[in-house]
Structures are given as C-alpha cells and as structure tokens.
Design an enzyme around this catalytic site. Structure first.
Site, PDB file in Angstrom:
ATOM      1  N   CYS A 135      -5.306   3.689  38.655  1.00 40.73           N
ATOM      2  CA  CYS A 135      -4.061   4.415  38.379  1.00 40.73           C
ATOM      3  C   CYS A 135      -2.892   3.438  38.286  1.00 40.73           C
ATOM      4  CB  CYS A 135      -3.782   5.439  39.475  1.00 40.73           C
ATOM      5  SG  CYS A 135      -4.939   6.820  39.494  1.00 40.73           S
ATOM      6  N   HIS A 195       1.498   7.705  39.513  1.00 36.84           N
ATOM      7  CA  HIS A 195       1.848   8.457  40.725  1.00 36.84           C
ATOM      8  C   HIS A 195       2.567   7.577  41.745  1.00 36.84           C
ATOM      9  CE1 HIS A 195      -1.344   6.544  43.098  1.00 36.84           C
ATOM     10  NE2 HIS A 195      -2.182   6.769  42.097  1.00 36.84           N
TER      11      HIS A 195
END
Length: 452
Positions: free
Chosen positions: A377, A359
């Site tokens: 992440c 992301h």
C-alpha cells in the site's frame, strides 16, 4: 449536412448563412453531379441582395422549382417493404428504396423506428437506389421519409410506414451498464455486462454497434471486449472535467444470431468532476496531487518494500473506507511470521480489488519520504491521509511510477484500462479493431459530404 452560402452586395460585404439539414446526419449520399437548379438558386439569391428586392424575387412567381409545394412521389419510387393490410417486413432483410432514371432521382431517405433509432444507409451515385446498412429491429414500427426530384428539379416527398415481425427466438441479450449513475473522476471507464456470452466476431460487432456512448464535450473513444460477457469503454485520453456522459443500448429487437435477439436495457448517465490525478514516485517517496492540471499538494509517502513492491501504472479509485481492518493473512502472509500484521487502518482509499490502498500509516511516519517499508500500500501520515481522503473521489486517477513492482493488470483487479495503449485498446473492438484511428464506421456513414 451543413450548407454554407456567401452573399455579396455593394454594401453588404460578405455574409455567411449555415443551414442544418436534420436528415443529412443519417444517410450517406455519395458524390452526385451538380444540377443546373443549384446555379439558378444562387443567381436568384445574388439578385435579391444586389437590387434590394424583397423575398418575392425568389417567390412562387419566379419560376424556381424549389419554391413549389413538393409533389406526391408515390408513383416515382419503389419500396421493398410489405404490401397489404396486416403484413409485416422481415427484419433480416435490408430496406431498399428505388426509382428509375426516367422518374428523376432520390435526394434523401430518413428511416426511424418509434423509439427514434435511425437506420443508416447508402444512396448510390445516380440517386436511383437507397439501401440500409444497419439492421432493422424486430417487432418495431418504422417511418421512412423519402425526398426526390424530377428531371426539372421539382421536389417530391413520400412518407412510408411499415412494421417488422416479432423475434423468432425468446432468448434475449440484455446489458447492464456501470458504474451506477453519479459523478466520478475523469479516469472512470464505462462498463457493459452482458447476460450471456457472445463469442463470434460478427455477432460482437452487432452488439457493439448498438451500444452508444455520447459525451459533452465530445471525445474520441472505443469499446474493448474484456471477455465474452464484458466490455469497457474509455476515451483516447481521460474524460474532460465536468463532462456529461450518456450511455444507452439500441439492441432491443435487433437480431444477433438465429437464436438470439437483443432485449431492453436501462441507460446510464454519468458526470465527471474536477480532473484529480495523484502521481506517486516510489523512488523519491513523494506523491504529487494535481487538480485540473495544477499541483495542489506534495505528500511524503512510503510504498511497498522488497518482496511486496507496489504495482506500477495507472489505477482508478474504486472507493473509500473510513476504517478497514487489514490483516496479512488476506494477502497470503502466514499468521505469526515476521511479515504478519493485523492493524486498524483509517482514511483508506482503495485502488485494487486485491487490497492495495492509499491510507493513513502513523506507524511508518519516520520512513515516509525516505524509504519503502509497506506491504504494497501507499502509506502517509494521518493528517495527509485525511486530506487525500477528502480530496479524492471514485474514478479519480492514482498513478505509481519508478516502483520495482509488477505492472498494474489491465482488467480483473480494478480498472487498469489506462495501461493499455490506444492502438491495442482499439484492437479489442469488434468494429474499429485494425482500422485507422478515427470515428466508428457507422458514425462516418451518417455524415453526408458537404456541398462545395
């Protein structure tokens, strides 16, 4: 079966003709002695080419038994199906077609039900007995086409029909295939969710044998039992780009156990797009994206910091979300602690159910390409995340290497199927587990040995 003949003539050189026998893909014919009539046919063919005569040289006046109209072989064969009006066959019993040596031999048997499902079978060496090797379905109508020849080589034909009885139990096993129909990346496994558990290995083999996956172009693949109610199917390697994958169940009416029969299930069609693979090196802090084998981008990234290391291994894209609110409390981080966070996140590509994404992380741009500072992440700049979001699709492959984190789970947290070695993957099949690498046994049984 493919028959290949070579014709030679003074000026013709060599010509090859290939003829496909449809039923040759459905019944196994063990090696049988060559009969004199085969040599007669070849001799006749050579004569036509060499003397330039018309087809009449091998016509009905030439005495070739193969040119005769097939005779009715009803008196030559025996059949263990039901006799008498209104009687039906027991689907638990194998189908058997026999003849005596004095009556010639059986050359081929093709048995199908009204939906087009074939019954596999074996023909013994002397051609006196054909026996089914796959189960019959209950409450089905079958057509059996039998080909024979007498001692002179003349062909005989007989078509038999019969019906099978209804299932003895109302309990039925159905299958829901996944994902939804559509286009996916080359890493997308096929899933089969059963409506009730199947634990017994023999019963699992019955179920697995009826679950068909056909791809164009064709690839080698296998089912793997994740648990008693779920199977996954994947090829040995990733799916080819721009492939078509057809999935269906032949379980309807098939007996699985004394109290369980197969029910109707909806089939599935998938296609694959380009081969997109993104490889993140957690040590060098770079993601390299490949399309159909060629590098198309290299992106500075940051991955999980110590204590929150990103999982190593292959993950399959589960979906994309333009906006996600990410909070540390959802992954067990106490609110108000030093690691607590509550952030609006854009261009989020999901790779695990537990919350691992690729992301946009504009707050860590200064660390991207140089150090790992995330909570697991893979973060990148907003512009790079937008490009990745637009380029990647569900089913595409995201692989992480050189992380100090745990390995990606094979099942339960997304699709970690590709982290299971091929030998171990095949070991999870009730049909091919423990067998040499290659086609499924029933696929091999459908092939007739080629003529020499």
């Amino acid at each position: 079966m493919n028959h290949t003949a070579f014709f030679r003539g003074a000026k013709a050189g060599v010509e090859r003709a290939t003829v496909l026998t449809p039923s040759g893909l459905r019944a196994l014919a063990l090696s049988t002695p060559a009969r004199p009539r085969i040599r007669t046919v070849v001799s006749c063919t050579l004569l036509v080419i060499s003397v330039g005569a018309g087809a009449a040289a091998c016509g009905s006046g030439g005495g070739n038994p193969l040119s005769d109209k097939p005779y009715d072989a009803a008196g030559q064969i025996s059949f263990n199906g039901p006799s008498g009006k209104g009687k039906k066959a027991d689907p638990d019993k194998p189908l058997e077609v026999t003849t005596s040596e004095d009556d010639g031999r059986i050359t081929d048997v093709t048995a199908t039900d009204a939906t087009g499902r074939y019954v596999t079978g074996e023909l013994n060496a002397d051609g006196t007995r054909w026996r089914s090797t796959s189960p019959l379905a209950a409450n089905a109508h079958y057509t059996v086409r039998v080909s024979t020849e007498d001692e002179d080589g003349a062909p005989g034909r007989k078509v038999l029909t019969f019906d099978t009885t209804k299932p003895t139990s109302k309990k039925s096993l159905t299958v829901k295939f996944g994902p939804d129909a559509g286009t996916y990346g080359v890493g997308q496994p096929v899933t089969a969710q059963l409506n009730m558990p199947v634990k017994d290995k023999a019963q699992r083999a019955v179920v697995e044998r009826a679950l068909r996956v056909d791809s164009t172009p064709a690839v080698e693949g296998a089912w793997h039992w994740v648990d008693d109610k779920e199977l996954h199917y994947r090829p040995k390697e990733y799916w080819p780009a721009h492939a078509t994958i057809q999935v269906h169940s032949d379980l309807d009416g098939v007996k699985i156990s004394d109290r369980l029969w197969g029910g109707r299930s909806k089939g599935l069609k998938l296609t694959t797009g380009d081969k997109i693979i993104a490889v993140t090196d957690a040590a060098s802090h770079e993601m390299t994206v490949y399309k159909n084998g060629e590098e198309i981008n290299e992106i500075p990234v940051t991955t999980g910091k110590p204590g929150f290391e990103t999982r190593n291994g292959v993950k399959v894209v589960l979906g994309k979300e333009y906006f996600v609110r990410m909070r540390g409390t959802t992954v067990g981080i106490s609110e108000g602690s030093s690691d607590s966070y509550d952030l609006p996140v854009y261009y989020a590509t999901r790779v695990t159910w537990s919350g691992e994404y690729v992301h946009a992380a504009p707050w860590s741009v200064g660390s991207q390409g140089s150090e790992n500072v995330s909570h697991g992440c893979t973060g990148m700049s907003t512009s790079n995340a937008e490009w990745f979001f637009d380029t990647i699709h569900e089913g595409d492959v995201v692989k992480v290497v050189n992380s100090n984190g745990d390995d990606m789970e094979p099942f339960g947290n997304g699709f970690g199927d590709w982290n299971v070695g091929w030998k171990k993957w095949r070991g999870g099949s009730a049909l091919v587990g423990g067998t040499p690498d290659g086609p499924r046994p029933e696929d091999t049984a459908r092939l007739r040995p080629e003529s020499v």
